[in-house]
Design a protein around this motif. Structure first.
Motif, PDB file in Angstrom:
ATOM      1  N   PRO A   1       5.504  14.425  -2.917  1.00 35.14           N
ATOM      2  CA  PRO A   1       6.832  14.697  -2.332  1.00 35.14           C
ATOM      3  C   PRO A   1       7.723  13.455  -2.311  1.00 35.14           C
ATOM      4  CG  PRO A   1       5.063  15.464  -0.878  1.00 35.14           C
ATOM      5  CD  PRO A   1       4.421  14.713  -1.988  1.00 35.14           C
ATOM      6  N   ALA A   2       8.941  13.610  -2.790  1.00 39.26           N
ATOM      7  CA  ALA A   2       9.875  12.485  -2.867  1.00 39.26           C
ATOM      8  C   ALA A   2      10.205  11.922  -1.479  1.00 39.26           C
ATOM      9  CB  ALA A   2      11.153  12.905  -3.581  1.00 39.26           C
ATOM     10  N   TRP A   3      10.376  12.817  -0.498  1.00 35.85           N
ATOM     11  CA  TRP A   3      10.722  12.335   0.843  1.00 35.85           C
ATOM     12  C   TRP A   3       9.610  11.454   1.426  1.00 35.85           C
ATOM     13  CZ3 TRP A   3       7.726  13.404   5.101  1.00 35.85           C
ATOM     14  CH2 TRP A   3       6.782  14.434   4.961  1.00 35.85           C
ATOM     15  N   LEU A   4       8.368  11.766   1.097  1.00 33.75           N
ATOM     16  CA  LEU A   4       7.247  10.974   1.582  1.00 33.75           C
ATOM     17  C   LEU A   4       7.118   9.667   0.789  1.00 33.75           C
ATOM     18  CD1 LEU A   4       5.065  11.141   3.723  1.00 33.75           C
ATOM     19  CD2 LEU A   4       3.593  12.283   2.072  1.00 33.75           C
ATOM     20  N   ALA A   5       7.367   9.751  -0.520  1.00 39.39           N
ATOM     21  CA  ALA A   5       7.278   8.561  -1.368  1.00 39.39           C
ATOM     22  C   ALA A   5       8.311   7.511  -0.945  1.00 39.39           C
ATOM     23  CB  ALA A   5       7.478   8.935  -2.831  1.00 39.39           C
TER      24      ALA A   5
ATOM     25  N   ILE B   1       0.830  -1.203   0.000  1.00 40.34           N
ATOM     26  CA  ILE B   1       0.000   0.000   0.000  1.00 40.34           C
ATOM     27  C   ILE B   1       0.868   1.259   0.000  1.00 40.34           C
ATOM     28  CG2 ILE B   1      -1.631   1.348   1.397  1.00 40.34           C
ATOM     29  CD1 ILE B   1      -2.806  -1.390   2.294  1.00 40.34           C
ATOM     30  N   THR B   2       1.909   1.270   0.831  1.00 46.52           N
ATOM     31  CA  THR B   2       2.735   2.479   0.937  1.00 46.52           C
ATOM     32  C   THR B   2       3.692   2.658  -0.237  1.00 46.52           C
ATOM     33  OG1 THR B   2       4.370   1.331   2.316  1.00 46.52           O
ATOM     34  CG2 THR B   2       2.620   2.547   3.451  1.00 46.52           C
ATOM     35  N   ILE B   3       3.922   1.621  -1.014  1.00 49.43           N
ATOM     36  CA  ILE B   3       4.846   1.732  -2.141  1.00 49.43           C
ATOM     37  C   ILE B   3       4.156   2.278  -3.395  1.00 49.43           C
ATOM     38  CG2 ILE B   3       4.738  -0.505  -3.303  1.00 49.43           C
ATOM     39  CD1 ILE B   3       7.819  -0.582  -2.877  1.00 49.43           C
ATOM     40  N   VAL B   4       2.820   2.273  -3.400  1.00 51.13           N
ATOM     41  CA  VAL B   4       2.071   2.756  -4.572  1.00 51.13           C
ATOM     42  C   VAL B   4       2.441   4.201  -4.938  1.00 51.13           C
ATOM     43  CG1 VAL B   4      -0.242   3.312  -5.444  1.00 51.13           C
ATOM     44  CG2 VAL B   4       0.204   1.104  -4.364  1.00 51.13           C
ATOM     45  N   PRO B   5       2.453   5.155  -3.974  1.00 49.38           N
ATOM     46  CA  PRO B   5       2.849   6.522  -4.354  1.00 49.38           C
ATOM     47  C   PRO B   5       4.270   6.605  -4.916  1.00 49.38           C
ATOM     48  CG  PRO B   5       1.782   6.547  -2.225  1.00 49.38           C
ATOM     49  CD  PRO B   5       1.988   5.109  -2.594  1.00 49.38           C
ATOM     50  N   LEU B   6       5.189   5.785  -4.414  1.00 54.09           N
ATOM     51  CA  LEU B   6       6.556   5.781  -4.928  1.00 54.09           C
ATOM     52  C   LEU B   6       6.583   5.306  -6.378  1.00 54.09           C
ATOM     53  CD1 LEU B   6       9.629   6.048  -4.534  1.00 54.09           C
ATOM     54  CD2 LEU B   6       9.616   3.709  -3.659  1.00 54.09           C
ATOM     55  N   VAL B   7       5.854   4.233  -6.667  1.00 52.63           N
ATOM     56  CA  VAL B   7       5.800   3.710  -8.034  1.00 52.63           C
ATOM     57  C   VAL B   7       5.178   4.752  -8.969  1.00 52.63           C
ATOM     58  CG1 VAL B   7       4.749   1.943  -9.510  1.00 52.63           C
ATOM     59  CG2 VAL B   7       5.787   1.286  -7.328  1.00 52.63           C
ATOM     60  N   LEU B   8       4.103   5.382  -8.520  1.00 56.53           N
ATOM     61  CA  LEU B   8       3.451   6.410  -9.344  1.00 56.53           C
ATOM     62  C   LEU B   8       4.371   7.605  -9.563  1.00 56.53           C
ATOM     63  CD1 LEU B   8      -0.178   6.326  -7.887  1.00 56.53           C
ATOM     64  CD2 LEU B   8       0.629   5.371 -10.053  1.00 56.53           C
TER      65      LEU B   8
END
Length: 173
Positions: free
Chosen positions: A58-62, A41-48
């Motif tokens: 924000p990269a730091w949050l991703a 679930i938390t990796i979805v924003p990083l992948v997007l």
């Protein structure tokens, strides 16, 4: 069953028995799968963000959210063996003692005369590992106790033993 080291709050004359080491495996599986779900679930924003779909995130949050989840999974995996080794039980003449906790030690005393009924449960993972959980239901709803990680044969023996002792105490024998 292996015997367990004592804590400062343990009664002096009591030797606690440990639950099965297979409980470590069961907790690894349970908590590992839960951790993987949270990581997914938390990796979805990083992948997007990395694919350019959500470049404003924000990269730091991703990167930070998945990192926190991975660190918490690792921390929990380190603690699980110690937590399981801290769980123990002891049968005395008038009551059952259940102990647990690493940082915050706890010893629960369940008098046989207060037991109303004893449940033994076995979920799919426990069944696969040959483990059972005993639920001790007492007259007070706030003092119900649970002891998980017992081998199935020991749980059955303990259920019969606790039921017999509880009936004897209620009958005034």
């Amino acid at each position: 069953m292996r015997r367990q080291h004592s804590s400062a709050i343990d009664p002096g004359d009591v030797v606690f028995l440990r639950v099965s080491e297979k409980l470590i495996t069961a907790r690894f599986i349970e908590r590992g799968l839960t951790g993987l779900i949270f990581l997914a679930i938390t990796i979805v924003p990083l992948v997007l963000r990395l694919t350019g779909v959500w470049s404003g995130y924000p990269a730091w949050l991703a990167w930070g959210l998945p990192a926190v989840v991975v660190l918490s999974i690792m921390w929990e995996m380190i603690l699980i063996p110690r937590q399981v080794r801290a769980i123990g039980y002891a049968e005395r003449d008038d009551d059952l003692l259940i102990r647990g906790g690493i940082m915050f030690h706890r010893v629960m005393v369940v008098p046989y005369g207060r037991m109303q009924y004893v449940d033994v449960t076995m979920g799919p993972l426990e069944r696969m590992l040959g483990l059972s959980t005993i639920h001790l239901h007492t007259a007070s709803p706030g003092t119900n106790a649970m002891l998980n990680g017992l081998p199935a044969a020991e749980a059955a023996r303990l259920r019969e033993q606790l039921s017999a002792r509880g009936e004897a105490k209620l009958a005034g024998l």
